[in-house]
Design a protein around this motif. Structure first.
Motif, PDB file in Angstrom:
ATOM      1  N   ASP A   1     -50.481 -43.018   4.098  1.00 15.74           N
ATOM      2  CA  ASP A   1     -49.956 -41.860   3.376  1.00 15.74           C
ATOM      3  C   ASP A   1     -50.939 -40.687   3.361  1.00 15.74           C
ATOM      4  OD1 ASP A   1     -47.589 -43.165   2.836  1.00 15.74           O
ATOM      5  OD2 ASP A   1     -48.266 -43.935   0.894  1.00 15.74           O
ATOM      6  N   ARG A   2     -52.208 -40.973   3.633  1.00 16.52           N
ATOM      7  CA  ARG A   2     -53.207 -39.903   3.643  1.00 16.52           C
ATOM      8  C   ARG A   2     -53.174 -39.069   4.922  1.00 16.52           C
ATOM      9  NH1 ARG A   2     -58.445 -43.358   1.434  1.00 16.52           N
ATOM     10  NH2 ARG A   2     -57.523 -43.995  -0.570  1.00 16.52           N
ATOM     11  N   ILE A   3     -52.482 -39.592   5.942  1.00 14.01           N
ATOM     12  CA  ILE A   3     -52.385 -38.851   7.200  1.00 14.01           C
ATOM     13  C   ILE A   3     -51.503 -37.636   6.971  1.00 14.01           C
ATOM     14  CG2 ILE A   3     -51.629 -38.945   9.607  1.00 14.01           C
ATOM     15  CD1 ILE A   3     -52.134 -41.971   9.506  1.00 14.01           C
ATOM     16  N   ASN A   4     -52.033 -36.454   7.240  1.00 16.26           N
ATOM     17  CA  ASN A   4     -51.257 -35.249   6.951  1.00 16.26           C
ATOM     18  C   ASN A   4     -50.146 -35.055   7.976  1.00 16.26           C
ATOM     19  OD1 ASN A   4     -52.174 -33.534   9.218  1.00 16.26           O
ATOM     20  ND2 ASN A   4     -54.156 -33.571   8.180  1.00 16.26           N
ATOM     21  N   SER A   5     -49.187 -34.234   7.622  1.00  9.79           N
ATOM     22  CA  SER A   5     -47.977 -34.077   8.434  1.00  9.79           C
ATOM     23  C   SER A   5     -48.281 -33.558   9.832  1.00  9.79           C
ATOM     24  CB  SER A   5     -46.995 -33.143   7.719  1.00  9.79           C
ATOM     25  OG  SER A   5     -47.594 -31.885   7.475  1.00  9.79           O
ATOM     26  N   ARG A   6     -49.317 -32.775   9.991  1.00  7.01           N
ATOM     27  CA  ARG A   6     -49.647 -32.240  11.311  1.00  7.01           C
ATOM     28  C   ARG A   6     -50.135 -33.329  12.264  1.00  7.01           C
ATOM     29  NH1 ARG A   6     -52.949 -26.604   9.929  1.00  7.01           N
ATOM     30  NH2 ARG A   6     -51.212 -25.539   8.865  1.00  7.01           N
ATOM     31  N   GLN A   7     -50.731 -34.382  11.709  1.00  2.09           N
ATOM     32  CA  GLN A   7     -51.284 -35.453  12.544  1.00  2.09           C
ATOM     33  C   GLN A   7     -50.291 -36.581  12.810  1.00  2.09           C
ATOM     34  OE1 GLN A   7     -54.605 -36.373   9.937  1.00  2.09           O
ATOM     35  NE2 GLN A   7     -56.047 -35.347  11.320  1.00  2.09           N
ATOM     36  N   GLN A   8     -49.194 -36.602  12.074  1.00  2.00           N
ATOM     37  CA  GLN A   8     -48.287 -37.745  12.145  1.00  2.00           C
ATOM     38  C   GLN A   8     -47.671 -37.945  13.524  1.00  2.00           C
ATOM     39  OE1 GLN A   8     -45.509 -37.189   8.921  1.00  2.00           O
ATOM     40  NE2 GLN A   8     -46.948 -37.915   7.367  1.00  2.00           N
TER      41      GLN A   8
ATOM     42  N   ARG B   1     -37.264 -37.092  10.264  1.00  6.30           N
ATOM     43  CA  ARG B   1     -38.489 -36.688   9.572  1.00  6.30           C
ATOM     44  C   ARG B   1     -38.192 -35.821   8.345  1.00  6.30           C
ATOM     45  NH1 ARG B   1     -43.651 -33.562  12.357  1.00  6.30           N
ATOM     46  NH2 ARG B   1     -45.128 -33.865  10.633  1.00  6.30           N
TER      47      ARG B   1
END
Length: 433
Positions: free
Chosen positions: A29-36, A132
């Motif tokens: 959940d800590r992975i930000n949306s830009r990195q997903q 998404r």
């Protein structure tokens, strides 16, 4: 290492990875949306492309399962031969021609497996793109799909094509979102019928009760399907019906193979049971579609209807077997399984682990159908039967979840609770200020 032991090892490792990932999902959940998106691509490479390279390039193992059948048909298609007339295939008429894509560059059965991986990747990418913004936790849901042992084995080792059906399903959602016209849903699903396999008809009929304008949907099916049917009849007569013969063959596991030691041999009634299975699947799915239409949008309802249709088919049809899980695992993870619920996750992992092992074990025993309790005295037979019970039991559990979602609108209730919780937080924040 034998294929069976190899699959047992994958089932165990995949189960541990999936369970561990969902247990510590706070890190995900800590992975930000830009990195997903980048992380999804990385997981696809690690859990699909790398295993393919290890198995078929490094170890140089040969394609198994249905892939040799795909390859033989694809080679004939490359030579310009007419499907059903000049060569046989158990799949839809365009399927052999669609599987020639990579053979022009790498004429090998293994190339077909790589194409199946690419098609699964495309289905995953489009599902991510569509859901998404629509579904909470879609990132962790699709990551879970990639690490589950079932899809990994069915795609990389089995080279199964069932995910193609969901690919057309998610394309139909994209068509609806862009046009808001049910006609284009019909066009897409007609293409699914003539490109994948006859099983697609089981979802095409219930979707009539889900779409906004059923007559436009039927028009879309007709404008694409009728010309294709006319061309087929002109070229091959009624030979295009030959794949339907598979519906008369008994496979395991399903409700009938689990009950067979109790009720006796069901095979003399195979034809009747086949139609019972088809009728119940279409009927139950159509009823579910009619309820879903009143509760949620087409895009959110389709994964639920898809899971209902093919879970129930796998449960009730006497020709169903473990590989059919590949049809619905991705949509089921999109909007059915609660990844925060330990029971849901446990059933999902158990189901995937047994799906990996049972088909190989069952074929190794020469495809037995147990019709008497005395046959289960053998340890090998008993192990097989217990795996069948586990698979059918998991399907029953999934169907219970689907019933609750459809009949009681649990997804809608959850959404309301989230909104209410957010409102309470805002009110408390305002009071604090």
């Amino acid at each position: 290492m034998s294929v069976l032991l190899f699959k047992i090892a994958i089932a165990f490792a995949g189960s541990v990875i999936t369970g561990g990932m969902l247990r510590f999902r706070n890190l995900i959940d800590r992975i930000n949306s830009r990195q997903q998106t980048s992380v999804l691509v990385l997981f696809f490479v690690l859990f699909r492309v790398v295993p393919f390279l290890i198995v078929y390039v490094v170890l140089q193992l040969k394609a198994r399962s249905d892939v040799p059948i795909f390859y033989d048909a694809a080679v004939n298609a490359m030579r310009g031969k007419i499907v059903y007339r000049d060569f046989w295939t158990p799949y839809s008429p365009l399927f052999p021609y669609a599987t020639t894509l990579l053979l022009w560059f790498w004429n090998s059965a293994e190339a077909l497996i790589f194409q199946m991986i690419l098609m699964e990747g495309l289905a995953l990418w489009l599902t991510w793109k569509v859901y998404r913004p629509e579904i909470r936790d879609s990132f962790v849901r699709l990551l879970s799909y990639l690490v589950l042992p079932g899809p990994l084995v069915l795609c990389v080792l089995g080279g199964q094509e069932d995910i193609w059906m969901w690919l057309f399903g998610v394309i139909s959602v994209m068509a609806w979102q862009r046009t808001r016209d049910s006609l284009w849903i019909g066009v897409v699903m007609a293409l699914a019928l003539i490109t994948t396999k006859a099983l697609a008809v089981l979802i095409v009929v219930p979707m009539l009760f889900l779409v906004e304008k059923p007559l436009r949907y039927i028009a879309g099916l007709a404008v694409t399907g009728l010309p294709a049917l006319g061309i087929l009849v002109m070229l091959v007569g009624d030979k295009f019906l030959t794949p339907l013969a598979f519906a008369d063959m008994p496979f395991a596991p399903n409700l009938w193979t689990v009950l067979s030691p109790l009720i006796g041999d069901f095979q003399p009634y195979s034809k009747i049971l086949s139609w019972v299975g088809v009728g119940l699947t279409v009927g139950i799915s159509s009823l579910g579609a009619a309820v879903l239409k009143q509760r949620m949008s087409y895009s959110k309802a389709l994964p639920i209807l898809w899971s209902l249709c093919f879970c129930f088919m796998m449960f009730i049809h006497k020709s169903s077997f473990g590989n059919y899980a590949f049809i619905f695992l991705m949509p089921m993870l999109v909007n059915v399984i609660d990844v925060n619920n330990i029971r849901h996750v446990a059933a999902l992992i158990l189901f995937n682990a047994v799906v990996v092992v049972h088909p190989t074990y069952w074929w190794g025993l020469k495809t037995p159908i147990f019709t008497n309790w005395s046959q289960l005295v053998s340890t090998e037979n008993l192990i097989d039967y217990l795996m069948e019970v586990l698979l059918v039991g998991c399907l029953a559990y999934f169907l219970t979840l689907l019933y609750r979602i459809i009949s009681h609108g649990q997804h809608l209730q959850t959404d309301r609770l989230i909104k209410l919780g957010s409102t309470d937080l805002r009110m408390n924040h305002d009071r604090g200020n």
